[in-house]
Design a protein around this motif. Structure first.
Motif, PDB file in Angstrom:
ATOM      1  N   GLY A  56       2.935  -8.852  -6.833  1.00 21.68           N
ATOM      2  CA  GLY A  56       2.276  -7.563  -6.996  1.00 21.68           C
ATOM      3  C   GLY A  56       0.883  -7.697  -7.588  1.00 21.68           C
ATOM      4  O   GLY A  56      -0.035  -6.974  -7.211  1.00 21.68           O
ATOM      5  N   ALA A  57       0.715  -8.657  -8.518  1.00 19.78           N
ATOM      6  CA  ALA A  57      -0.559  -8.801  -9.195  1.00 19.78           C
ATOM      7  C   ALA A  57      -1.602  -9.517  -8.337  1.00 19.78           C
ATOM      8  O   ALA A  57      -2.797  -9.255  -8.450  1.00 19.78           O
ATOM      9  N   PHE A  58      -1.161 -10.410  -7.467  1.00 24.73           N
ATOM     10  CA  PHE A  58      -2.119 -11.236  -6.733  1.00 24.73           C
ATOM     11  C   PHE A  58      -2.207 -10.947  -5.234  1.00 24.73           C
ATOM     12  O   PHE A  58      -3.198 -11.246  -4.596  1.00 24.73           O
ATOM     13  N   PHE A  59      -1.140 -10.437  -4.678  1.00 27.34           N
ATOM     14  CA  PHE A  59      -1.136 -10.230  -3.223  1.00 27.34           C
ATOM     15  C   PHE A  59      -0.773  -8.778  -2.938  1.00 27.34           C
ATOM     16  O   PHE A  59       0.265  -8.494  -2.353  1.00 27.34           O
ATOM     17  N   ILE A  60      -1.621  -7.893  -3.389  1.00 27.16           N
ATOM     18  CA  ILE A  60      -1.260  -6.487  -3.326  1.00 27.16           C
ATOM     19  C   ILE A  60      -0.824  -6.056  -1.931  1.00 27.16           C
ATOM     20  O   ILE A  60       0.206  -5.426  -1.769  1.00 27.16           O
ATOM     21  N   GLU A  61      -1.619  -6.454  -0.938  1.00 26.42           N
ATOM     22  CA  GLU A  61      -1.298  -5.980   0.399  1.00 26.42           C
ATOM     23  C   GLU A  61      -0.169  -6.755   1.057  1.00 26.42           C
ATOM     24  O   GLU A  61       0.586  -6.219   1.859  1.00 26.42           O
ATOM     25  N   ARG A  62      -0.122  -8.039   0.741  1.00 23.23           N
ATOM     26  CA  ARG A  62       0.884  -8.853   1.415  1.00 23.23           C
ATOM     27  C   ARG A  62       1.996  -9.278   0.460  1.00 23.23           C
ATOM     28  O   ARG A  62       2.582 -10.334   0.614  1.00 23.23           O
ATOM     29  N   ARG A  63       2.266  -8.451  -0.517  1.00 24.47           N
ATOM     30  CA  ARG A  63       3.224  -8.889  -1.539  1.00 24.47           C
ATOM     31  C   ARG A  63       4.632  -9.058  -0.974  1.00 24.47           C
ATOM     32  O   ARG A  63       5.344  -9.985  -1.352  1.00 24.47           O
ATOM     33  N   ALA A  64       5.016  -8.194  -0.028  1.00 22.19           N
ATOM     34  CA  ALA A  64       6.361  -8.316   0.547  1.00 22.19           C
ATOM     35  C   ALA A  64       6.489  -9.642   1.288  1.00 22.19           C
ATOM     36  O   ALA A  64       7.469 -10.373   1.133  1.00 22.19           O
ATOM     37  N   LEU A  65       5.453  -9.956   2.054  1.00 22.90           N
ATOM     38  CA  LEU A  65       5.452 -11.197   2.821  1.00 22.90           C
ATOM     39  C   LEU A  65       5.557 -12.399   1.880  1.00 22.90           C
ATOM     40  O   LEU A  65       6.325 -13.334   2.114  1.00 22.90           O
ATOM     41  N   VAL A  66       4.787 -12.358   0.809  1.00 26.16           N
ATOM     42  CA  VAL A  66       4.793 -13.442  -0.161  1.00 26.16           C
ATOM     43  C   VAL A  66       6.189 -13.596  -0.779  1.00 26.16           C
ATOM     44  O   VAL A  66       6.739 -14.693  -0.859  1.00 26.16           O
ATOM     45  N   ALA A  67       6.758 -12.484  -1.172  1.00 27.54           N
ATOM     46  CA  ALA A  67       8.091 -12.528  -1.782  1.00 27.54           C
ATOM     47  C   ALA A  67       9.107 -13.093  -0.799  1.00 27.54           C
ATOM     48  O   ALA A  67       9.915 -13.962  -1.148  1.00 27.54           O
ATOM     49  N   VAL A  68       9.053 -12.610   0.436  1.00 29.36           N
ATOM     50  CA  VAL A  68       9.992 -13.086   1.445  1.00 29.36           C
ATOM     51  C   VAL A  68       9.829 -14.587   1.671  1.00 29.36           C
ATOM     52  O   VAL A  68      10.810 -15.317   1.798  1.00 29.36           O
ATOM     53  N   SER A  69       8.591 -15.062   1.685  1.00 29.24           N
ATOM     54  CA  SER A  69       8.379 -16.486   1.946  1.00 29.24           C
ATOM     55  C   SER A  69       8.979 -17.339   0.831  1.00 29.24           C
ATOM     56  O   SER A  69       9.506 -18.421   1.081  1.00 29.24           O
ATOM     57  N   ILE A  70       8.907 -16.839  -0.385  1.00 28.52           N
ATOM     58  CA  ILE A  70       9.495 -17.595  -1.500  1.00 28.52           C
ATOM     59  C   ILE A  70      11.018 -17.605  -1.403  1.00 28.52           C
ATOM     60  O   ILE A  70      11.665 -18.638  -1.565  1.00 28.52           O
ATOM     61  N   TYR A  71      11.579 -16.443  -1.094  1.00 28.26           N
ATOM     62  CA  TYR A  71      13.032 -16.370  -0.900  1.00 28.26           C
ATOM     63  C   TYR A  71      13.470 -17.301   0.223  1.00 28.26           C
ATOM     64  O   TYR A  71      14.428 -18.045   0.086  1.00 28.26           O
ATOM     65  N   ALA A  72      12.735 -17.249   1.330  1.00 29.06           N
ATOM     66  CA  ALA A  72      13.111 -18.062   2.493  1.00 29.06           C
ATOM     67  C   ALA A  72      13.064 -19.548   2.138  1.00 29.06           C
ATOM     68  O   ALA A  72      13.975 -20.301   2.481  1.00 29.06           O
ATOM     69  N   THR A  73      11.996 -19.947   1.428  1.00 25.94           N
ATOM     70  CA  THR A  73      11.884 -21.353   1.037  1.00 25.94           C
ATOM     71  C   THR A  73      13.085 -21.765   0.178  1.00 25.94           C
ATOM     72  O   THR A  73      13.700 -22.807   0.405  1.00 25.94           O
ATOM     73  N   ALA A  74      13.417 -20.921  -0.782  1.00 20.75           N
ATOM     74  CA  ALA A  74      14.518 -21.251  -1.693  1.00 20.75           C
ATOM     75  C   ALA A  74      15.843 -21.358  -0.948  1.00 20.75           C
ATOM     76  O   ALA A  74      16.623 -22.297  -1.165  1.00 20.75           O
ATOM     77  N   ILE A  75      16.096 -20.408  -0.064  1.00 20.86           N
ATOM     78  CA  ILE A  75      17.365 -20.419   0.665  1.00 20.86           C
ATOM     79  C   ILE A  75      17.447 -21.629   1.579  1.00 20.86           C
ATOM     80  O   ILE A  75      18.466 -22.317   1.651  1.00 20.86           O
ATOM     81  N   LEU A  76      16.327 -21.904   2.244  1.00 18.87           N
ATOM     82  CA  LEU A  76      16.284 -23.053   3.133  1.00 18.87           C
ATOM     83  C   LEU A  76      16.569 -24.344   2.351  1.00 18.87           C
ATOM     84  O   LEU A  76      17.359 -25.186   2.769  1.00 18.87           O
ATOM     85  N   LEU A  77      15.934 -24.462   1.189  1.00 21.60           N
ATOM     86  CA  LEU A  77      16.143 -25.657   0.375  1.00 21.60           C
ATOM     87  C   LEU A  77      17.586 -25.736  -0.123  1.00 21.60           C
ATOM     88  O   LEU A  77      18.152 -26.819  -0.223  1.00 21.60           O
TER      89      LEU A  77
END
Lengths: 77, 658
Positions: free
Chosen positions: B446-467
């Motif tokens: 929210g603080a750094f990627f205001i417009e793409r915050r959902a995408l950023v969050a999803v990418s982190i979740y995806a990375t974690a799940i994949l790992l």
């Protein structure tokens, strides 16, 4: 006519009587204790090309992996 | 000495409901010594006499393959129970009586059968003549509808009578083909003059030996010697040769035949049913495509429910703890003591305890799904997907729980019946981003990627799940090897849940979360408080914590982070949301974080926070469910994984000029 086939080759609606289980002792014991033993009748409720099939044994429903079902030999009814 | 009542039976027969009905709220959960199987005990008081009721793990048989079976069997075999209550599901008599026969074969004369779900059986046209059944089996039988509490008083009365020697069972015992009987007689004769004769039923030992039960083989080897045992084994092989089947199959099928013969004398199936509603429902819920969609729907609702009601409660509790701290602070004169109690204990323990509502609600939702009968269907749907990564479909449940909180998720691995599956699931569990990590991810996104915050969050979740999935694959393939567990799972009838059972269950489980987490959190909080207050208060750059952070700074540089991140991550071990609040402590304001980091740095920090060391409560749970070795393994593995991922992302990111 005696047709002995692996359980996983049966289609939904078909049934068979278990004649043998050709699996390792661990898997065999699991099946037996759940009621899938030689002499019991198995009905196929649902089967999909991949993934577990749904069967009914003695009024109880089970999902059984395809690989495991392939080791249960049944006489087709 | 209190008389001991053991409850035993197949899974899904309503054992827990009966246990609750007998003991009420006076129960507790522990572990059997040496193993991680849950031990439930409670007190039954009847006619002024107290009984200790022990709920044995639900099993289909007493051939020891899993720890559950071994625990149940040893308990019965050692004669630890004064009364054995065998709970039998009236709708699946054949299968249930298999376990009954295994119990009776131990030549116990203190067995009572609790015939549960008689109402359901009646509905399905199964007519059971209980009087006849009692005569045929030679065991007192109490018909029950435990959910409605019908028959419970009668059961108590029979237990009371049997425990006080006024009621005895004269059980029928299965007989086998003459050929098998001859083998049994042969082995029994060989054992007759050994000390085993005093301790065990020789017939039972003989049957188990025929089934090649590992434990019994070892026992007999010790008393008869290798030569004699080999001779017996050769005999067994000859019989198998003639039957063209393994001996355990021969015995099992003859046991079923015997049960079938008995059942004809007391059961009548009045009408065959066509396709039931439950069959139709299963067609959808276990379907590879529709089932998956339904699964997503169900779990979306679960999380919606948990977070809608849990988050406000969590904030409320969090606030309550800090208010309490503020109120308490002026009351303590000694500065050291005040720091320890307020900043160390209350702040640390409070931040973890505030998750209690989330944990409780999560358990509530899961118990509900379990009780309704949905969980088994979920496992079936996930089986195909999970198996590719070396995990059974059933491990999907703990994995989902982990999104809420890793601690109950680690505890929930108990539902897996295979020890190896259990361990693998437990070890990869902490990689699933829990709700505390969600708060860090959403703050940074929210603080750094205001417009793409959902995408950023999803990418982190995806990375974690994949790992997590990759880790599972690697661990199950190279670290904890072993036979893949055969997949067969019972699909219990869909049932209207019993709220009492669900509430009691969720309460028990979440209470354990507090108890288990408690001690370790306390120690951890004190340690971290010490590091941050000595020799000088944090914020001066001189505290041990900051010095540690500076020490790690060169290492953190590889992933573009500085010493403040190191301090934050250190505090994050207590509870991950501390990663952010640490910046607040160091700078005096959390918001300042946005001005001291680039978006790439923030992204790496979010990623590393998600992947590194689980919180202290999770480490504690892993230790409790396995041992220190695996807890340490998890810690080191996750530090390594987080470092590697952090460094790669930072290096690639800077190379790309982000």
């Amino acid at each position: 006519m005696l047709m002995i086939v692996p359980l996983n080759t049966l289609r939904p609606g078909e049934g068979g009587i278990v004649v043998n289980i050709v699996a390792g002792s661990y898997a065999r014991q699991r099946l037996v204790s759940m009621g899938l033993t030689p002499g019991t009748t198995v009905q196929i409720i649902e089967s999909h090309s991949m993934g577990p099939m749904i069967i009914s044994v003695g009024g109880v429903k089970f999902a059984i992996g395809n690989g495991l079902a392939a080791k249960v030999m049944v006489r087709k009814l | 000495m209190m008389k001991v009542i053991a409850l035993t039976g197949n899974p899904n027969v309503g054992k827990t409901t009966i246990f609750n009905a007998l003991t009420g709220m006076r129960q507790h959960v522990g572990n059997w010594p040496g193993v991680t199987v849950e031990k439930k005990e409670g007190i039954l008081e009847y006619r002024g006499q107290k009984f200790l009721v022990v709920d044995l793990p639900g099993t289909y048989s007493l051939t020891a393959h899993s720890v559950d079976e071994l625990v149940a069997r040893d308990f019965l075999l050692k004669g630890s129970a004064d009364v054995v209550v065998n709970v039998v599901d009236a709708t699946a008599l054949m299968r249930n009586l298999f376990l009954t026969m295994e119990i009776l074969e131990m030549s116990l004369d203190n067995v009572i059968i609790a015939l549960n779900k008689t109402d359901l059986a009646e509905k399905r046209g199964i007519e059971i003549n209980v009087k006849r059944m009692e005569e045929v089996l030679g065991v007192p039988i109490v018909p029950l509808n435990a959910k409605e509490g019908i028959g419970i008083e009668e059961l108590k009365e029979r237990i009371y009578q049997m425990a006080n020697g006024k009621l005895k069972a004269h059980p029928v015992i299965p007989t086998y083909d003459p050929e098998v009987e001859r083998e049994i007689e042969h082995i029994t004769a060989a054992l007759r003059n050994t000390p085993l004769a005093e301790k065990y039923s020789l017939r039972w030992l003989a049957i188990k030996l025929l089934q090649r039960d590992d434990g019994v083989i070892k026992l007999i080897l010790r008393h008869l010697g290798k030569e004699k045992l080999d001779e017996i084994m050769t005999h067994i092989e000859e019989v198998e040769e003639r039957y063209k089947r393994a001996m355990d199959l021969i015995i099992a099928s003859q046991k079923y035949e015997f049960i079938d013969g008995l059942m004809h004398r007391f059961v009548r199936y009045s009408h065959e049913q066509g396709e039931t509603f439950s069959d139709q429902l299963d067609r959808i819920l276990t379907h590879p495509v529709y089932g998956l969609l339904a699964l997503f729907g169900v779990f979306y609702l679960v999380f919606k429910f948990v977070f809608t009601f849990g988050m406000p409660l969590q904030e409320l509790l969090d606030g309550a703890f800090s208010n309490f701290g503020e109120w308490l602070a002026p009351q303590i004169a000694s500065e050291i003591l005040r720091g320890l109690v307020v900043d160390g204990i209350i702040a640390g323990v409070g931040s973890v305890l505030s998750f209690f509502p989330l944990v409780f609600l999560l358990f509530l939702a899961m118990s509900l799904l379990e009780d309704v009968g949905y969980m088994a269907r979920a496992a079936v749907v996930m089986e195909r997907i999970m198996r590719k990564f070396g995990l059974p479909g059933k491990s999907f449940i703990p994995m989902v729980l982990a999104f809420g909180c890793n601690v109950p998720a680690v505890m929930a691995t108990r539902t897996l019946d295979d020890e190896r599956d259990r361990l693998v699931t437990m070890l990869v569990n902490p990689l699933i981003p829990c709700s505390a990590r969600l708060s860090v991810i959403s703050f940074l996104a929210g603080a750094f990627f205001i417009e793409r915050r959902a995408l950023v969050a999803v990418s982190i979740y995806a990375t974690a799940i994949l790992l997590a999935l990759l880790t599972a694959w690697v661990i199950s393939r190279f670290i904890i090897k072993g036979e893949e567990s055969p997949f067969i799972i019972e699909l219990p009838e869909y049932l209207v849940p019993s709220w009492k059972t669900i509430l009691l269950h969720s309460w028990e489980r979440s209470k354990e979360f507090v108890k288990k987490a408690g001690t370790i959190i306390l120690l951890g909080s004190i340690a971290i408080w010490y590091l941050s207050s000595y020799p000088v208060e944090i914020g001066t750059g001189q505290s041990y914590a900051e010095r540690l952070g500076t020490f790690f700074e060169p290492y953190m540089k590889f992933m573009g982070l500085d010493w403040k991140a190191a301090v934050g991550l250190l505090f994050g071990i207590i509870a991950k949301e501390n990663v952010i609040s640490t910046y607040g402590i160091i700078y005096g304001n959390e918001e300042v974080i946005a001005s001291v980091m680039t978006p790439l740095q923030a992204y790496v920090l979010a990623l590393v926070t998600t992947l590194y060391v689980p919180c202290i409560a999770t480490i504690g749970a892993i230790r409790a469910e396995s041992n220190w070795k695996w807890a340490a393994f998890t810690v080191f593995y996750m530090i390594a994984l987080a470092s590697i991922v952090g460094i790669i992302v930072w290096q690639i990111g800077t190379a790309l000029g982000l």
